[in-house]
Design an enzyme around this catalytic site. Structure first.
Site, PDB file in Angstrom:
ATOM      1  N   ASP A  47      70.743 -22.867 -29.555  1.00 10.98           N
ATOM      2  CA  ASP A  47      70.692 -23.790 -30.691  1.00 10.98           C
ATOM      3  C   ASP A  47      69.737 -23.253 -31.764  1.00 10.98           C
ATOM      4  O   ASP A  47      69.594 -23.831 -32.842  1.00 10.98           O
ATOM      5  CB  ASP A  47      70.345 -25.226 -30.253  1.00 10.98           C
ATOM      6  CG  ASP A  47      68.971 -25.338 -29.630  1.00 10.98           C
ATOM      7  OD1 ASP A  47      68.287 -24.310 -29.453  1.00 10.98           O
ATOM      8  OD2 ASP A  47      68.572 -26.488 -29.309  1.00 10.98           O
ATOM      9  N   SER A  48      69.107 -22.087 -31.488  1.00  9.49           N
ATOM     10  CA  SER A  48      68.368 -21.362 -32.527  1.00  9.49           C
ATOM     11  C   SER A  48      69.315 -20.996 -33.675  1.00  9.49           C
ATOM     12  O   SER A  48      68.876 -20.669 -34.779  1.00  9.49           O
ATOM     13  CB  SER A  48      67.735 -20.090 -31.949  1.00  9.49           C
ATOM     14  OG  SER A  48      68.644 -19.395 -31.120  1.00  9.49           O
ATOM     15  N   ASP A  86      74.179 -23.471 -25.430  1.00 11.30           N
ATOM     16  CA  ASP A  86      73.022 -24.361 -25.494  1.00 11.30           C
ATOM     17  C   ASP A  86      73.483 -25.749 -25.930  1.00 11.30           C
ATOM     18  O   ASP A  86      74.196 -25.875 -26.945  1.00 11.30           O
ATOM     19  CB  ASP A  86      72.063 -23.804 -26.570  1.00 11.30           C
ATOM     20  CG  ASP A  86      70.616 -23.961 -26.186  1.00 11.30           C
ATOM     21  OD1 ASP A  86      70.335 -24.548 -25.131  1.00 11.30           O
ATOM     22  OD2 ASP A  86      69.763 -23.467 -26.959  1.00 11.30           O
ATOM     23  N   LYS A 116      73.063 -24.808 -21.181  1.00 11.11           N
ATOM     24  CA  LYS A 116      71.599 -24.877 -21.007  1.00 11.11           C
ATOM     25  C   LYS A 116      71.094 -26.205 -21.573  1.00 11.11           C
ATOM     26  O   LYS A 116      71.589 -26.661 -22.617  1.00 11.11           O
ATOM     27  CB  LYS A 116      70.911 -23.710 -21.730  1.00 11.11           C
ATOM     28  CG  LYS A 116      69.387 -23.786 -21.635  1.00 11.11           C
ATOM     29  CD  LYS A 116      68.694 -22.522 -22.115  1.00 11.11           C
ATOM     30  CE  LYS A 116      68.528 -22.420 -23.609  1.00 11.11           C
ATOM     31  NZ  LYS A 116      67.808 -23.545 -24.239  1.00 11.11           N
ATOM     32  N   GLU A 118      67.359 -28.603 -22.241  1.00 11.97           N
ATOM     33  CA  GLU A 118      65.901 -28.536 -22.364  1.00 11.97           C
ATOM     34  C   GLU A 118      65.266 -29.748 -21.701  1.00 11.97           C
ATOM     35  O   GLU A 118      65.606 -30.887 -22.049  1.00 11.97           O
ATOM     36  CB  GLU A 118      65.498 -28.514 -23.849  1.00 11.97           C
ATOM     37  CG  GLU A 118      65.899 -27.246 -24.561  1.00 11.97           C
ATOM     38  CD  GLU A 118      65.405 -27.212 -26.017  1.00 11.97           C
ATOM     39  OE1 GLU A 118      64.616 -28.093 -26.422  1.00 11.97           O
ATOM     40  OE2 GLU A 118      65.822 -26.289 -26.737  1.00 11.97           O
ATOM     41  N   GLU A 185      59.604 -20.919 -21.809  1.00 17.04           N
ATOM     42  CA  GLU A 185      59.294 -20.515 -23.192  1.00 17.04           C
ATOM     43  C   GLU A 185      57.847 -20.820 -23.551  1.00 17.04           C
ATOM     44  O   GLU A 185      57.370 -21.949 -23.368  1.00 17.04           O
ATOM     45  CB  GLU A 185      60.253 -21.230 -24.178  1.00 17.04           C
ATOM     46  CG  GLU A 185      59.979 -20.832 -25.634  1.00 17.04           C
ATOM     47  CD  GLU A 185      61.079 -21.192 -26.606  1.00 17.04           C
ATOM     48  OE1 GLU A 185      62.162 -21.622 -26.179  1.00 17.04           O
ATOM     49  OE2 GLU A 185      60.827 -21.043 -27.821  1.00 17.04           O
TER      50      GLU A 185
END
Ligand code: KIV
Length: 301
Positions: A47-48, A86, A116, A118, A185
């Protein structure tokens, strides 16, 4: 040696064999194809994307539809690497039904092989529901950028004893829920080392030191294409931004000076035909020919 299709099982086996896992993000067909050809194990459509491709100031703005669009493009370029999509902000934390439905879209519509998410222990019911639906899941703890407002910015996590303990318990909980690996991270390397030693699934570090089972970087960051900020952990492995600037200056100069395109970049007409065209061109009244042609082709009402 021919590259082989990577799977979540093979990613786990790499940890057992103490082989490093190499991961990188990608967002489009051309980059994904190069990444895949280089034998990278895992491609994350991160999602970057929100920041490095779409130009938002954080990762909260990117939508499911945008992530779907880019994941499809990446998967068209990949034959071997494991493709992980993501899950964007709010796509998996509202309720379990939406979480599974959205995760399933990446698998069913885009060619992703895992998703993925978070977060730590709190996510267990959501992760378990995804895995029940045969969707492979990767975890992500430490600096989880979707929670920057909770953290107060892009800040290193796990710095206090309590915070470090919580990270270790979160990793254990994610493993118990069935994730196949965990991104760590921006946490101190000693905590990343403890986490890596305390679980059987691989840890993939970004700003988490060298003891992780693998590493991941954002491709636009490591190539020097995204320069809005440079975290301490980031190393530029190339300066593609500079190469692009040089190429564009050359293109501009060559077009302005009539150097490009040369004959070698132009299509050639056969000599005898061009003589006929030239002869016709010298004798014809173009205006009159044009009017005749358009009169004949006008559709009468
Ligand atoms: O979105 C992303 O690129 C990521 C990586 C930094 C792990 O989550």
């Amino acid at each position: 040696m021919a590259l082989q299709k990577m799977t979540t099982q093979k990613i786990i086996e790499k940890k057992k064999r103490k082989e490093k896992i190499i991961a990188i993000t990608s967002y489009d067909y051309s980059f994904a194809k190069i990444v895949d050809e280089c034998g990278i194990d895992l491609i994350l459509v991160g999602d970057s994307l929100s920041m490095v491709i779409l130009g938002y100031s954080n990762t909260l703005s990117v939508t499911m539809d945008e992530m779907i669009h880019h994941t499809k493009a990446v998967s068209r370029g990949v034959s071997n690497a494991l493709i992980v999509a993501d899950m964007p902000f709010l796509s998996y934390k509202i309720n379990i039904y939406e979480a599974v439905r959205n995760a399933g879209r990446f698998i069913q519509e885009c060619g992703a092989e895992a998703v993925k998410v978070e977060g730590g222990a709190k996510l267990s019911p959501i992760i378990e529901a995804m895995i029940d639906a045969d969707i492979q899941v990767m975890g992500h703890i430490g600096l989880t950028p979707q929670a920057i407002y909770e953290f107060g910015g892009f800040l290193v996590q796990g710095k206090t004893i309590e915070a470090a303990k919580k990270l270790i318990f979160d990793a254990k909980s994610l493993e118990k829920s069935g994730v196949f690996s965990i991104v760590l991270e921006s946490i101190p390397w000693q905590i990343a080392k403890l986490i890596t030693q305390s679980i059987d699934i691989p840890t993939i570090g970004i700003g988490a030191g060298s003891y992780c089972d693998g590493q991941i970087l954002v491709i636009n960051d490591m190539l020097g294409l995204f320069t809005d900020f440079k975290p301490k952990f980031l190393k530029h492995f190339g300066d593609v931004g500079e190469s692009v600037r040089n190429a564009l200056h050359s293109y501009k100069n060559e077009v302005e000076e009539g150097v490009y395109p040369g004959r070698e970049h132009s299509y050639e007409y056969p000599q005898e035909s061009i003589e006929k065209i030239n002869e016709w061109f010298e004798n014809v009244d173009i205006e009159e020919e044009f009017n005749k042609k358009t009169r004949n082709t006008t559709i009468s009402s």
